[in-house]
Design a protein around this motif. Structure first.
Motif, PDB file in Angstrom:
ATOM      1  N   ALA A  18     -12.601  -4.378  -6.247  1.00  0.00           N
ATOM      2  CA  ALA A  18     -11.817  -3.291  -6.825  1.00  0.00           C
ATOM      3  C   ALA A  18     -12.399  -2.792  -8.147  1.00  0.00           C
ATOM      4  O   ALA A  18     -12.635  -1.594  -8.301  1.00  0.00           O
ATOM      5  CB  ALA A  18     -10.361  -3.704  -6.972  1.00  0.00           C
TER       6      ALA A  18
ATOM      7  N   THR B  26       0.838  -1.196   0.000  1.00  0.00           N
ATOM      8  CA  THR B  26       0.000   0.000   0.000  1.00  0.00           C
ATOM      9  C   THR B  26       0.875   1.248   0.000  1.00  0.00           C
ATOM     10  O   THR B  26       0.647   2.193  -0.750  1.00  0.00           O
ATOM     11  CB  THR B  26      -0.920   0.014   1.240  1.00  0.00           C
ATOM     12  OG1 THR B  26      -1.764  -1.146   1.185  1.00  0.00           O
ATOM     13  CG2 THR B  26      -1.802   1.253   1.274  1.00  0.00           C
TER      14      THR B  26
ATOM     15  N   ALA C 108      -9.446  -2.135  -0.059  1.00  0.00           N
ATOM     16  CA  ALA C 108     -10.785  -2.713   0.057  1.00  0.00           C
ATOM     17  C   ALA C 108     -10.720  -4.198   0.366  1.00  0.00           C
ATOM     18  O   ALA C 108     -10.036  -4.963  -0.320  1.00  0.00           O
ATOM     19  CB  ALA C 108     -11.559  -2.482  -1.233  1.00  0.00           C
TER      20      ALA C 108
ATOM     21  N   GLY D 189     -15.016  -9.104  -8.161  1.00  0.00           N
ATOM     22  CA  GLY D 189     -14.000  -8.205  -7.654  1.00  0.00           C
ATOM     23  C   GLY D 189     -14.579  -6.931  -7.080  1.00  0.00           C
ATOM     24  O   GLY D 189     -15.387  -6.251  -7.707  1.00  0.00           O
TER      25      GLY D 189
ATOM     26  N   ALA E 177     -13.985   0.803  -8.881  1.00  0.00           N
ATOM     27  CA  ALA E 177     -13.353   1.604  -9.933  1.00  0.00           C
ATOM     28  C   ALA E 177     -14.397   2.113 -10.918  1.00  0.00           C
ATOM     29  O   ALA E 177     -14.413   3.286 -11.289  1.00  0.00           O
ATOM     30  CB  ALA E 177     -12.288   0.775 -10.649  1.00  0.00           C
TER      31      ALA E 177
ATOM     32  N   LEU F  65      -5.214  -6.386  -7.595  1.00  0.00           N
ATOM     33  CA  LEU F  65      -5.821  -7.477  -6.837  1.00  0.00           C
ATOM     34  C   LEU F  65      -4.684  -8.413  -6.460  1.00  0.00           C
ATOM     35  O   LEU F  65      -4.116  -9.080  -7.317  1.00  0.00           O
ATOM     36  CB  LEU F  65      -6.855  -8.186  -7.729  1.00  0.00           C
ATOM     37  CG  LEU F  65      -7.515  -9.438  -7.180  1.00  0.00           C
ATOM     38  CD1 LEU F  65      -8.310  -9.129  -5.917  1.00  0.00           C
ATOM     39  CD2 LEU F  65      -8.451 -10.042  -8.218  1.00  0.00           C
TER      40      LEU F  65
ATOM     41  N   TYR G  88      -8.477   5.913 -12.849  1.00  0.00           N
ATOM     42  CA  TYR G  88      -8.195   4.986 -11.745  1.00  0.00           C
ATOM     43  C   TYR G  88      -7.261   3.864 -12.179  1.00  0.00           C
ATOM     44  O   TYR G  88      -7.091   3.608 -13.373  1.00  0.00           O
ATOM     45  CB  TYR G  88      -9.501   4.376 -11.230  1.00  0.00           C
ATOM     46  CG  TYR G  88     -10.208   3.541 -12.270  1.00  0.00           C
ATOM     47  CD1 TYR G  88     -11.265   4.072 -13.007  1.00  0.00           C
ATOM     48  CD2 TYR G  88      -9.811   2.234 -12.544  1.00  0.00           C
ATOM     49  CE1 TYR G  88     -11.891   3.321 -13.994  1.00  0.00           C
ATOM     50  CE2 TYR G  88     -10.431   1.473 -13.529  1.00  0.00           C
ATOM     51  CZ  TYR G  88     -11.470   2.027 -14.247  1.00  0.00           C
ATOM     52  OH  TYR G  88     -12.089   1.290 -15.231  1.00  0.00           O
TER      53      TYR G  88
ATOM     54  N   GLU H 184     -12.069  -7.873   0.295  1.00  0.00           N
ATOM     55  CA  GLU H 184     -12.917  -8.619  -0.652  1.00  0.00           C
ATOM     56  C   GLU H 184     -14.313  -8.845  -0.074  1.00  0.00           C
ATOM     57  O   GLU H 184     -15.273  -9.057  -0.796  1.00  0.00           O
ATOM     58  CB  GLU H 184     -12.281  -9.954  -1.022  1.00  0.00           C
ATOM     59  CG  GLU H 184     -12.082 -10.876   0.180  1.00  0.00           C
ATOM     60  CD  GLU H 184     -11.542 -12.257  -0.177  1.00  0.00           C
ATOM     61  OE1 GLU H 184     -11.683 -12.686  -1.321  1.00  0.00           O
ATOM     62  OE2 GLU H 184     -10.977 -12.898   0.726  1.00  0.00           O
TER      63      GLU H 184
ATOM     64  N   TRP I 241      -6.308  -0.211 -10.374  1.00  0.00           N
ATOM     65  CA  TRP I 241      -6.562  -1.091  -9.238  1.00  0.00           C
ATOM     66  C   TRP I 241      -5.705  -2.341  -9.331  1.00  0.00           C
ATOM     67  O   TRP I 241      -5.281  -2.743 -10.401  1.00  0.00           O
ATOM     68  CB  TRP I 241      -8.040  -1.437  -9.117  1.00  0.00           C
ATOM     69  CG  TRP I 241      -8.676  -2.036 -10.330  1.00  0.00           C
ATOM     70  CD1 TRP I 241      -9.239  -1.347 -11.374  1.00  0.00           C
ATOM     71  CD2 TRP I 241      -8.842  -3.428 -10.645  1.00  0.00           C
ATOM     72  NE1 TRP I 241      -9.722  -2.230 -12.315  1.00  0.00           N
ATOM     73  CE2 TRP I 241      -9.508  -3.502 -11.893  1.00  0.00           C
ATOM     74  CE3 TRP I 241      -8.492  -4.603  -9.981  1.00  0.00           C
ATOM     75  CZ2 TRP I 241      -9.825  -4.723 -12.488  1.00  0.00           C
ATOM     76  CZ3 TRP I 241      -8.812  -5.821 -10.583  1.00  0.00           C
ATOM     77  CH2 TRP I 241      -9.473  -5.862 -11.821  1.00  0.00           C
TER      78      TRP I 241
ATOM     79  N   ILE J 272      -6.942   1.566  -6.083  1.00  0.00           N
ATOM     80  CA  ILE J 272      -7.634   0.643  -5.187  1.00  0.00           C
ATOM     81  C   ILE J 272      -6.854  -0.666  -5.094  1.00  0.00           C
ATOM     82  O   ILE J 272      -6.501  -1.254  -6.118  1.00  0.00           O
ATOM     83  CB  ILE J 272      -9.056   0.323  -5.713  1.00  0.00           C
ATOM     84  CG1 ILE J 272      -9.822   1.619  -6.017  1.00  0.00           C
ATOM     85  CG2 ILE J 272      -9.822  -0.550  -4.726  1.00  0.00           C
ATOM     86  CD1 ILE J 272     -10.961   1.431  -6.997  1.00  0.00           C
ATOM     87  N   LEU J 273      -6.591  -1.078  -3.878  1.00  0.00           N
ATOM     88  CA  LEU J 273      -5.956  -2.390  -3.664  1.00  0.00           C
ATOM     89  C   LEU J 273      -6.973  -3.303  -2.989  1.00  0.00           C
ATOM     90  O   LEU J 273      -7.461  -3.003  -1.899  1.00  0.00           O
ATOM     91  CB  LEU J 273      -4.715  -2.248  -2.776  1.00  0.00           C
ATOM     92  CG  LEU J 273      -4.052  -3.570  -2.337  1.00  0.00           C
ATOM     93  CD1 LEU J 273      -3.553  -4.378  -3.529  1.00  0.00           C
ATOM     94  CD2 LEU J 273      -2.886  -3.292  -1.381  1.00  0.00           C
ATOM     95  N   GLU J 274      -7.307  -4.387  -3.667  1.00  0.00           N
ATOM     96  CA  GLU J 274      -8.248  -5.352  -3.079  1.00  0.00           C
ATOM     97  C   GLU J 274      -7.463  -6.425  -2.348  1.00  0.00           C
ATOM     98  O   GLU J 274      -6.545  -7.025  -2.896  1.00  0.00           O
ATOM     99  CB  GLU J 274      -9.106  -5.993  -4.180  1.00  0.00           C
ATOM    100  CG  GLU J 274     -10.043  -7.055  -3.637  1.00  0.00           C
ATOM    101  CD  GLU J 274     -11.042  -7.573  -4.673  1.00  0.00           C
ATOM    102  OE1 GLU J 274     -11.320  -6.878  -5.657  1.00  0.00           O
ATOM    103  OE2 GLU J 274     -11.535  -8.695  -4.472  1.00  0.00           O
TER     104      GLU J 274
END
Lengths: 420, 420
Positions: free
Chosen positions: A275, A167, A245, A273, A279, A294, A290, A247, A292, A186-188
């Motif tokens: 993310a 992150t 985020a 997903g 998004a 995963l 954006y 899951e 993202w 966004i990081l899932e």
């Protein structure tokens, strides 16, 4: 009492440090050869026991066993196989005990999460009533960090470190380009039921205004308007917005965002997903560029950035499990207990399996900030020690050297096959 | 000749080691104070020059500048801003040179990929015709590894290492659980035009049968039937299948898989991402349980697992750029040249910008196996040295210590503002 052999198996999703627990079990057993025989490991977990596929760990060199401490994944194979309840499938438990009896196994070390704690307890109980008592010790492991009694779960600290570091790094990337490029990242991360892993992303923020700016927990009902407002105000204030985020992020009615199927600009339903769902939401409502990511298995396999604390604890619970067995304990789990002082200290104590099995430990509400988008200082204090220290694997030719086992199988003794 | 100042700017997508080049430029300039004045850096890249937003790097301590060597992202800010052609927007180039003149800047160090090499060349040429000659040196950087002349590009080695290590770790995870769980794992990596990054995933395979079993390159037209057949045969043979897919994977007609919009089991069009497109294909045609990961910015920001070779080279090209400037060179780029011997050796030599600008270096066909799904030994020999060595950042409280700049701005001298 004749010297008994031990059985060890890995259960459920593997981690960066589950093999460190295996190492703790096997090395400690080897140091107590006068009291404990061989350690057999289940090939692919508990189904290895049901199929009588036992790996003879005595055929592996001391060097190989030591290398398990820095090797991710499940070296003996793991499985997602939950034994049914005793009422539903007593035959399964009986088969286990038959196999154990055939191979003179008196100790059962089961390395897993909540489900396996339950299995472990039942094996202990049933073996007693079947007249072949087995000491069953549960060795805790789960990236979900949701076992009760233990302060934290081996496996979690390393995922937490991976998520916090990733992150931080990705946020710096976004920050340095947000003037003309990506505004929202966004990081899932994992965590279907509990937000522990997402919370760890919060450790990346070390100063006011640092990313992540928003964390989405399964524990907090997702409110689209509130979320979009926060994204917008963050981009206005900082120029960019980083979101971690879980899951398991979900609406008030329990619908997962990942399944909710947001509709994109073309009217196509977007599936799968959290993310990409977020998004698309951001793109269509706010128009921001954006990106993202995963992390998926990368996060739980990332031994290269494991937490030294986690590695040490994973080894320690394996070691303690054998020591408890040698002390005659049964139906217990070595739990990690945090010291009271300011400086982080931990010890291993035993916890009764009867009170652990099938209990999930959620994030306390006071670990999540009032607005639901971040972690509190209390949560930070809890999490921070768990990612301390680096424990790098050895490298050769630029790649980590992870060990592979020979996996020599023990000769089968039972005529009956068991279909799993 | 009066002592001139230098201007340094970061361009395009940032990397784990672009700041190491900045460190090389600034430290080398500081070591040559008798010949070179201050180093000003563009705030957010070249637009910082256009807006006359210059960061005075002399206000940063030696310790901070040294720490750039282990700090990912673009410390001065980067931008995606391609200057138009001279014919289209001569005013932009003239503005640049006005700003340089106003701040007594005689050296232009531009740290970027193909586009910035082109800009660099034009600045050199136009400054000459405007009677204020500037020595323009291009400092190579791109994770895409697609610059000509240089054997490889700083930034690539670290992404390559990240992808190779991540592929290896995730593959071990999948292998240990494939008996009852996920059979197919897909890792989507960067590389819209060239397959260099995907190829690096191939380094994870060290023995026959090792993952990744399939690599998808932009250079090889995607054939669905052939692909699915290979997935199926791999799962049958090994129990699981690991795929590394370039985001630029495409059909014969040039349609990207990511844009192709496969239709899922519910008849919904699936948009975005090669990995989910492939996953849906595999699920609906073969029925295997799958997982996929999308590394996105994580891969190029991952300073925690940077290649030591890459860090060293990134620093060296920055250093060499200043040395070339001091030798009176102009319109050149320090290129990495590989030695001929078996042992990997490299030197820095100058390459003419006129022949670099806007040329893309694709993967040679003989780097990709005949069947199109893997890398050849020749490719492996090329890639392997680039991921050698670990260069860990310092850690505090479990997190890498990355530096932040004060970014003290130089006072503006021009009355005219320039809208970017």
């Amino acid at each position: 009492m004749a010297k008994k052999n031990a059985f060890y198996a890995q259960s459920g999703g593997v981690t960066a440090v589950i093999n460190a627990s295996a190492c703790g079990v096997i090395e400690t057993a080897r140091q107590n050869k006068k009291d404990i025989g061989k350690v057999y490991a289940g090939n692919n977990g508990i189904i290895g026991a049901l199929r009588e596929e036992l790996i003879d760990t005595s055929k592996e060199s001391a060097k190989t066993i030591a290398a398990l401490k820095h090797t991710p994944s499940g070296a003996f194979g793991s499985c997602r196989y939950k034994l049914k309840s005793l009422e539903e499938n007593r035959a399964e438990y009986e088969r286990l005990i038959e196999v154990f009896k055939a191979h003179n196994i008196g100790y059962f070390f089961y390395n897993g999460g909540g489900d396996s704690a339950d299995t472990c307890l039942k094996v202990s109980q049933l073996s007693e009533t079947m007249g072949y008592p087995i000491q069953a010790i549960h060795v805790p492991k789960t990236v979900d960090n949701d076992l009760p009694f233990t302060d934290n779960c081996p496996g979690f600290g390393s995922v937490a470190k991976y998520v916090a570091v990733s992150t931080k790094e990705a946020a710096m990337d976004v920050a340095s380009m947000c003037e003309t490029s990506t505004k929202v990242f966004i990081l899932e991360v994992m965590g279907r039921h509990a937000g522990w892993i997402a919370a760890a992303g919060g450790l990346a923020a070390q100063e006011e205004g640092d990313a992540p700016h928003i964390i989405l927990f399964p524990e907090i009902a997702f409110n689209k308007d509130k979320f979009l407002k926060r994204v917008k105000s963050t981009v206005k204030k900082h120029g960019y917005c980083v979101i971690v985020a879980s899951e398991g992020a979900q609406y008030k009615d329990g619908t997962f965002l990942a399944d909710a199927g947001s509709v994109d600009a073309f009217g196509h339903k977007q599936l799968g997903g959290v993310a990409p769902t977020l998004a698309n939401m951001i793109k269509s409502e706010l128009g921001y560029k954006y990106h993202w990511a995963l992390a998926d298995y990368l996060q739980r396999a990332a031994r290269h950035i494991a937490s030294a604390t986690d590695v040490e604890q994973a080894y320690a619970v394996g070691k303690a499990a054998v020591e408890m067995a040698l002390e005659g304990k049964n139906a217990v789990m070595p739990a990690i207990v945090r010291g009271k002082g300011k400086k982080y200290k931990w010890t291993i104590e035993e916890a009764p399996l009867a009170e652990i099995a099938n209990v999930e430990k959620m994030m306390p509400r006071d670990y999540i900030s009032k607005d639901g988008f971040g972690i509190t200082d209390k949560c930070r204090e809890y999490l921070a020690p768990l990612i301390q220290g680096e424990d790098y694997p050895p490298y050769k030719n630029g790649l980590p050297v992870y060990t592979k086992l020979k996996k020599v199988m023990v000769e089968k003794k039972l005529k009956k096959k068991f279909k799993v």
